[in-house]
Design a protein around this motif. Structure first.
Motif, PDB file in Angstrom:
ATOM      1  N   GLU A  28      -1.567  17.479  -5.390  1.00  0.00           N
ATOM      2  CA  GLU A  28      -0.227  16.884  -5.298  1.00  0.00           C
ATOM      3  C   GLU A  28      -0.254  15.630  -4.434  1.00  0.00           C
ATOM      4  N   GLU A  29      -0.962  15.712  -3.289  1.00  0.00           N
ATOM      5  CA  GLU A  29      -1.051  14.554  -2.404  1.00  0.00           C
ATOM      6  C   GLU A  29      -1.785  13.398  -3.079  1.00  0.00           C
ATOM      7  N   ALA A  30      -2.856  13.714  -3.810  1.00  0.00           N
ATOM      8  CA  ALA A  30      -3.617  12.688  -4.511  1.00  0.00           C
ATOM      9  C   ALA A  30      -2.758  12.005  -5.564  1.00  0.00           C
ATOM     10  N   GLU A  31      -1.925  12.788  -6.251  1.00  0.00           N
ATOM     11  CA  GLU A  31      -1.048  12.229  -7.275  1.00  0.00           C
ATOM     12  C   GLU A  31      -0.036  11.265  -6.664  1.00  0.00           C
ATOM     13  N   VAL A  32       0.504  11.650  -5.499  1.00  0.00           N
ATOM     14  CA  VAL A  32       1.464  10.778  -4.815  1.00  0.00           C
ATOM     15  C   VAL A  32       0.789   9.473  -4.387  1.00  0.00           C
ATOM     16  N   VAL A  33      -0.422   9.595  -3.842  1.00  0.00           N
ATOM     17  CA  VAL A  33      -1.159   8.399  -3.407  1.00  0.00           C
ATOM     18  C   VAL A  33      -1.379   7.452  -4.578  1.00  0.00           C
ATOM     19  N   GLU A  34      -1.779   7.985  -5.710  1.00  0.00           N
ATOM     20  CA  GLU A  34      -2.051   7.153  -6.888  1.00  0.00           C
ATOM     21  C   GLU A  34      -0.786   6.498  -7.416  1.00  0.00           C
ATOM     22  N   GLN A  35       0.330   7.227  -7.368  1.00  0.00           N
ATOM     23  CA  GLN A  35       1.592   6.645  -7.821  1.00  0.00           C
ATOM     24  C   GLN A  35       2.024   5.507  -6.900  1.00  0.00           C
ATOM     25  N   LEU A  36       1.899   5.736  -5.599  1.00  0.00           N
ATOM     26  CA  LEU A  36       2.280   4.693  -4.644  1.00  0.00           C
ATOM     27  C   LEU A  36       1.347   3.493  -4.730  1.00  0.00           C
ATOM     28  N   ALA A  37       0.065   3.742  -5.040  1.00  0.00           N
ATOM     29  CA  ALA A  37      -0.896   2.645  -5.169  1.00  0.00           C
ATOM     30  C   ALA A  37      -0.524   1.742  -6.338  1.00  0.00           C
ATOM     31  N   GLN A  38       0.024   2.347  -7.390  1.00  0.00           N
ATOM     32  CA  GLN A  38       0.465   1.559  -8.535  1.00  0.00           C
ATOM     33  C   GLN A  38       1.740   0.777  -8.221  1.00  0.00           C
ATOM     34  N   ALA A  39       2.611   1.394  -7.412  1.00  0.00           N
ATOM     35  CA  ALA A  39       3.885   0.757  -7.091  1.00  0.00           C
ATOM     36  C   ALA A  39       3.741  -0.312  -6.003  1.00  0.00           C
ATOM     37  N   TYR A  40       2.797  -0.085  -5.057  1.00  0.00           N
ATOM     38  CA  TYR A  40       2.626  -1.008  -3.933  1.00  0.00           C
ATOM     39  C   TYR A  40       1.183  -1.503  -3.888  1.00  0.00           C
ATOM     40  N   PRO A  41       0.936  -2.737  -4.298  1.00  0.00           N
ATOM     41  CA  PRO A  41      -0.433  -3.288  -4.306  1.00  0.00           C
ATOM     42  C   PRO A  41      -1.113  -3.229  -2.946  1.00  0.00           C
ATOM     43  N   ILE A  42      -0.333  -3.309  -1.861  1.00  0.00           N
ATOM     44  CA  ILE A  42      -0.930  -3.284  -0.533  1.00  0.00           C
ATOM     45  C   ILE A  42      -1.630  -1.958  -0.260  1.00  0.00           C
ATOM     46  N   ILE A  43      -1.091  -0.860  -0.838  1.00  0.00           N
ATOM     47  CA  ILE A  43      -1.711   0.451  -0.680  1.00  0.00           C
ATOM     48  C   ILE A  43      -3.034   0.493  -1.436  1.00  0.00           C
ATOM     49  N   GLN A  44      -3.053  -0.086  -2.650  1.00  0.00           N
ATOM     50  CA  GLN A  44      -4.286  -0.120  -3.427  1.00  0.00           C
ATOM     51  C   GLN A  44      -5.345  -0.949  -2.717  1.00  0.00           C
ATOM     52  N   LEU A  45      -4.932  -2.056  -2.101  1.00  0.00           N
ATOM     53  CA  LEU A  45      -5.871  -2.890  -1.363  1.00  0.00           C
ATOM     54  C   LEU A  45      -6.458  -2.126  -0.178  1.00  0.00           C
ATOM     55  N   GLU A  46      -5.620  -1.339   0.490  1.00  0.00           N
ATOM     56  CA  GLU A  46      -6.081  -0.545   1.615  1.00  0.00           C
ATOM     57  C   GLU A  46      -7.071   0.522   1.154  1.00  0.00           C
ATOM     58  N   ILE A  47      -6.803   1.149   0.004  1.00  0.00           N
ATOM     59  CA  ILE A  47      -7.717   2.155  -0.554  1.00  0.00           C
ATOM     60  C   ILE A  47      -9.063   1.522  -0.871  1.00  0.00           C
ATOM     61  N   ASP A  48      -9.032   0.331  -1.480  1.00  0.00           N
ATOM     62  CA  ASP A  48     -10.273  -0.372  -1.814  1.00  0.00           C
ATOM     63  C   ASP A  48     -11.057  -0.708  -0.549  1.00  0.00           C
ATOM     64  N   ALA A  49     -10.346  -1.114   0.492  1.00  0.00           N
ATOM     65  CA  ALA A  49     -11.009  -1.472   1.749  1.00  0.00           C
ATOM     66  C   ALA A  49     -11.668  -0.247   2.376  1.00  0.00           C
ATOM     67  N   ILE A  50     -10.980   0.894   2.322  1.00  0.00           N
ATOM     68  CA  ILE A  50     -11.537   2.132   2.883  1.00  0.00           C
ATOM     69  C   ILE A  50     -12.778   2.551   2.102  1.00  0.00           C
ATOM     70  N   ARG A  51     -12.709   2.456   0.779  1.00  0.00           N
ATOM     71  CA  ARG A  51     -13.870   2.806  -0.051  1.00  0.00           C
ATOM     72  C   ARG A  51     -15.056   1.915   0.265  1.00  0.00           C
ATOM     73  N   ASP A  52     -14.795   0.613   0.421  1.00  0.00           N
ATOM     74  CA  ASP A  52     -15.885  -0.314   0.750  1.00  0.00           C
ATOM     75  C   ASP A  52     -16.504   0.037   2.097  1.00  0.00           C
ATOM     76  N   SER A  53     -15.660   0.413   3.060  1.00  0.00           N
ATOM     77  CA  SER A  53     -16.159   0.775   4.383  1.00  0.00           C
ATOM     78  C   SER A  53     -17.019   2.029   4.321  1.00  0.00           C
ATOM     79  N   VAL A  54     -16.554   3.032   3.562  1.00  0.00           N
ATOM     80  CA  VAL A  54     -17.309   4.274   3.424  1.00  0.00           C
ATOM     81  C   VAL A  54     -18.643   4.010   2.745  1.00  0.00           C
ATOM     82  N   GLU A  55     -18.605   3.180   1.699  1.00  0.00           N
ATOM     83  CA  GLU A  55     -19.843   2.872   0.979  1.00  0.00           C
ATOM     84  C   GLU A  55     -20.810   2.104   1.873  1.00  0.00           C
TER      85      GLU A  55
END
Length: 274
Positions: free
Chosen positions: A23-50
């Motif tokens: 449920e939490e993952a679904e909310v995150v994905e919906q918000l990422a689509q609605a707010y580009p800044i959230i998607q950018l933050e997710i991409d930045a976190i993934r890059d950091s982890v990688e």
């Protein structure tokens, strides 16, 4: 909804690491689509982890890999033995909890526990190994910090000494102007007749040719006296001590310079009276 607070809540990090609920993952994905800044933050976190994973990646011991693979093979064999052939029927599939299925579930769980144990050992080894590396880096960093601090103290002391020399009322500032070989050349001599200290600064001279070197001269009683060779002409450099001088000059000499007895053999590039 406060987007910034949502980003700072840590939910995005949990999502990237796969520790959120469905449920939490679904909310995150919906918000990422609605707010580009959230998607950018997710991409930045993934890059950091990688980046972190690649930075600290290390091949695990071969024996640990063998244990994990054996556990997975055992798990696959148990599934093959205890899974009856499936036949397609129009009826709704139901899960039957028979004694045999319980036994199968027990065996499945036993094998899975081995996998989890092996993975846990791998994770602990990985964390310990990187902790050891971090400890070494901390020690090295502390050592470097101490060296830098010591260098900084020495540099400050040197600067303070130079300032004290310049502020000393007994110190005379002698401006040396360019001569015929280099009209744009210049230099400044600071001379303290009481302490006999001579310093050279603000030197602007053409680059000395191969096999040549600049030399400072003091004119004492009408005669040139060797005041030292220029090693670092752009810095505040201490030269030879002199008790008396009417002028200073810099000439271009052969490597190693000339002597007081011989006097300057090369052309005078800068000259200034006290």
């Amino acid at each position: 909804m406060n987007i910034q607070e949502y980003i700072e809540s840590g939910i995005l990090e949990s999502y990237v690491l796969g520790s959120t609920t469905a449920e939490e993952a679904e909310v995150v994905e919906q918000l990422a689509q609605a707010y580009p800044i959230i998607q950018l933050e997710i991409d930045a976190i993934r890059d950091s982890v990688e980046e972190y994973a690649l930075k600290f990646a290390k091949t695990p011991p071969p024996e640990l890999k063998t244990k994990v693979m054996n556990a997975l093979l055992e798990l696959e064999e148990i599934q093959n033995v205890n899974t009856p052939p499936q036949t397609a029927t129009p009826e709704t599939n139901l899960v039957s909890f028979t004694p045999e299925s319980k036994k199968s579930s027990f065996s499945f769980g036993y094998a899975a526990s081995w996998v989890l144990l092996a993975m846990s050992v791998l994770a602990n080894w990985f964390l310990y190994n990187n902790w050891q590396k971090s400890e070494d880096k901390v020690v090295a960093l502390e050592s470097q910090t101490q060296i830098l601090a010591s260098s900084e103290r020495a540099l400050k002391a040197s600067y303070q000494e130079n300032i004290n020399i310049l502020l000393n009322p007994e110190t005379k500032r002698v401006q040396l102007g360019g001569q015929k070989p280099a009209p744009e050349a210049q230099a400044v001599v600071y001379w303290n007749s009481a302490t006999q200290e001579v310093y050279l600064s603000s030197v602007k001279l053409p680059l000395a040719p191969e096999g040549k070197q600049y030399q400072l001269w003091a004119i004492v009683d009408g005669k040139p006296v060797d005041a030292g060779l220029l090693d670092n002409p752009e810095t505040f450099e201490k030269m030879k001590s002199l008790g008396n001088a009417q002028a200073f000059a810099i000439s271009l000499e052969a490597k190693g310079g000339s002597t007081t007895e011989a006097g300057p053999k090369g052309e005078i590039f800068v000259l200034g009276n006290v």
